[in-house]
Design a protein around this motif. Structure first.
Motif, PDB file in Angstrom:
ATOM      1  N   LEU A 190       0.824  -1.196   0.000  1.00 38.96           N
ATOM      2  CA  LEU A 190       0.000   0.000   0.000  1.00 38.96           C
ATOM      3  C   LEU A 190       0.862   1.251   0.000  1.00 38.96           C
ATOM      4  CD1 LEU A 190      -2.826   1.150   0.056  1.00 38.96           C
ATOM      5  CD2 LEU A 190      -2.846   0.917   2.532  1.00 38.96           C
ATOM      6  N   ASN A 191       1.981   1.195   0.702  1.00 38.08           N
ATOM      7  CA  ASN A 191       2.874   2.356   0.721  1.00 38.08           C
ATOM      8  C   ASN A 191       3.398   2.685  -0.674  1.00 38.08           C
ATOM      9  OD1 ASN A 191       2.713   2.974   3.436  1.00 38.08           O
ATOM     10  ND2 ASN A 191       4.360   1.566   4.011  1.00 38.08           N
ATOM     11  N   ARG A 192       3.647   1.655  -1.477  1.00 35.74           N
ATOM     12  CA  ARG A 192       4.108   1.910  -2.850  1.00 35.74           C
ATOM     13  C   ARG A 192       3.044   2.656  -3.651  1.00 35.74           C
ATOM     14  NH1 ARG A 192       6.326  -3.413  -2.402  1.00 35.74           N
ATOM     15  NH2 ARG A 192       4.606  -4.323  -3.594  1.00 35.74           N
ATOM     16  N   VAL A 193       1.801   2.284  -3.453  1.00 31.55           N
ATOM     17  CA  VAL A 193       0.706   2.958  -4.155  1.00 31.55           C
ATOM     18  C   VAL A 193       0.559   4.394  -3.664  1.00 31.55           C
ATOM     19  CG1 VAL A 193      -1.769   2.947  -4.600  1.00 31.55           C
ATOM     20  CG2 VAL A 193      -0.505   0.802  -4.569  1.00 31.55           C
ATOM     21  N   LEU A 194       0.659   4.596  -2.361  1.00 26.91           N
ATOM     22  CA  LEU A 194       0.544   5.951  -1.814  1.00 26.91           C
ATOM     23  C   LEU A 194       1.649   6.842  -2.361  1.00 26.91           C
ATOM     24  CD1 LEU A 194      -0.339   5.198   1.929  1.00 26.91           C
ATOM     25  CD2 LEU A 194      -1.894   5.741   0.046  1.00 26.91           C
ATOM     26  N   ALA A 195       2.870   6.292  -2.459  1.00 27.71           N
ATOM     27  CA  ALA A 195       3.978   7.070  -3.001  1.00 27.71           C
ATOM     28  C   ALA A 195       3.731   7.424  -4.461  1.00 27.71           C
ATOM     29  CB  ALA A 195       5.283   6.285  -2.851  1.00 27.71           C
ATOM     30  N   LEU A 196       3.178   6.483  -5.216  1.00 22.77           N
ATOM     31  CA  LEU A 196       2.881   6.740  -6.633  1.00 22.77           C
ATOM     32  C   LEU A 196       1.815   7.824  -6.761  1.00 22.77           C
ATOM     33  CD1 LEU A 196       3.275   5.988  -9.598  1.00 22.77           C
ATOM     34  CD2 LEU A 196       1.539   4.203  -9.304  1.00 22.77           C
ATOM     35  N   ILE A 197       0.780   7.740  -5.958  1.00 26.39           N
ATOM     36  CA  ILE A 197      -0.273   8.757  -5.998  1.00 26.39           C
ATOM     37  C   ILE A 197       0.286  10.127  -5.630  1.00 26.39           C
ATOM     38  CG2 ILE A 197      -2.423   9.528  -4.917  1.00 26.39           C
ATOM     39  CD1 ILE A 197      -3.185   6.569  -4.620  1.00 26.39           C
TER      40      ILE A 197
END
Length: 330
Positions: A190-197
């Motif tokens: 989830l952290n990877r997605v948050l960073a991408l967003i």
């Protein structure tokens, strides 16, 4: 257009061998003190009404206003008048370290709910009137001369709040590169997605793209967002975009059409509609409300960088008390 100053850093002095600090502030009015610090802050404001600024959230407050502010999120209250003009305005502030709370929860499972409270407060959390009244009922203990009594009171209050309903305040992107990111522990996927967003919010973002970045299916990613962030992927992206727009509205003089484009909105009409739904104000009205208050305060309040008994850890005008109790270092 006058830009809002960068938030001042506040050093919170816990004292030697302390776990918490309780601060009792009394003054005729609450000035605009835009600041941040690495501690969690629980603030009960009494006999005061005005505007509350938590990250990019601007809201009217009054009565027993109770808010939990996460680490490094800029914030301030700014009163226009007292509810009872014959009495002082009062703020009861409790500062505590998030790592200390998590260690406590690890050792004492009875306090496991506190970790959920910190996660819920990742963008600031405003509690209802009942919660404010509950904390008011704990004031004798919170302001006790006995540091152990203060510590017990703080833990009891936080434990009670862990099950109390609250309203999230700031957008996730209200945290900037200088003050960190929203607190809370999400899985690495989830952290990877948050960073991408956080880096690509100005561009179109599809669920399939985000799912691929996380290594999860679209359904699993959606479930993770709901479980850990309490909202859908689309709603989170919109909040990030609105938060970025808020910073541009208050910190620059850019035209609203440019701000809409830089914040990831395809057109101004859609931006205006989504912004008003999120903030109950048009972008133009939000800009005027936020910067108008800052300019009005400039005329009567010295700059944050030149003053702040409260931000330097010193005594402010009125009455103050410092609370502390044994903090385990490490």
């Amino acid at each position: 257009m006058k830009a809002v100053r960068k938030a001042a850093y506040e050093h919170v002095d816990f004292g030697e061998h302390c776990s918490v600090r309780v601060y009792h502030r009394r003054l005729p009015r609450i000035p605009f003190e835009w600041h941040h610090h690495p501690e969690y802050e629980l603030t009960l404001t009494m006999n005061s009404q005005g505007k509350r600024f938590i990250g990019d959230s601007v809201a009217a407050y009054g009565g027993d206003d109770l808010v939990l502010v996460p680490p490094n999120l800029p914030h301030t209250w700014s009163s226009n008048r007292s509810i009872d003009s014959s009495a002082a305005q009062v703020a009861i502030v409790v500062w505590f370290d998030g790592a200390w709370v998590r260690r406590l929860a690890d050792v004492c499972p009875e306090y496991g709910g506190l970790c959920n409270l910190l996660r819920r407060a990742a963008c600031g959390l405003a509690f209802g009137h009942d919660a404010g009244m509950h904390l008011r009922g704990e004031l004798d203990r919170l302001l006790s001369a006995d540091p152990r009594e203060r510590l017990k009171a703080v833990l009891d209050v936080l434990d009670w709040l862990s099950e109390a309903p609250g309203t999230p305040l700031a957008s996730p992107s209200a945290f900037d590169a200088h003050t960190g990111t929203p607190s809370g522990h999400q899985p690495d996927q989830l952290n990877r997605v948050l960073a991408l967003i956080d880096t690509q919010f100005a561009h179109p973002l599809r669920l399939a793209t985000l799912a691929k970045a996380s290594g999860l299916s679209g359904r699993s990613l959606t479930r993770h967002f709901t479980q850990h962030l309490g909202e859908s992927v689309g709603r989170y992206i919109t909040r990030v975009r609105i938060g970025h727009a808020c910073r541009l509205l208050t910190g620059t003089g850019l035209p609203i059409s440019v701000i809409a484009a830089r914040s990831g909105f395809a057109n101004v009409a859609n931006f205006n509609r989504q912004f008003k739904a999120a903030k109950a104000l048009t972008p133009a009205a939000y800009r005027q409300q936020f910067t108008g208050t800052r300019q009005a305060e400039d005329e009567s309040v010295p700059p944050l960088t030149e003053r702040s008994p409260s931000l330097r850890g010193k005594r402010v005008s009125g009455t103050s008390r410092r609370g502390s109790a044994g903090r385990r270092r490490g």
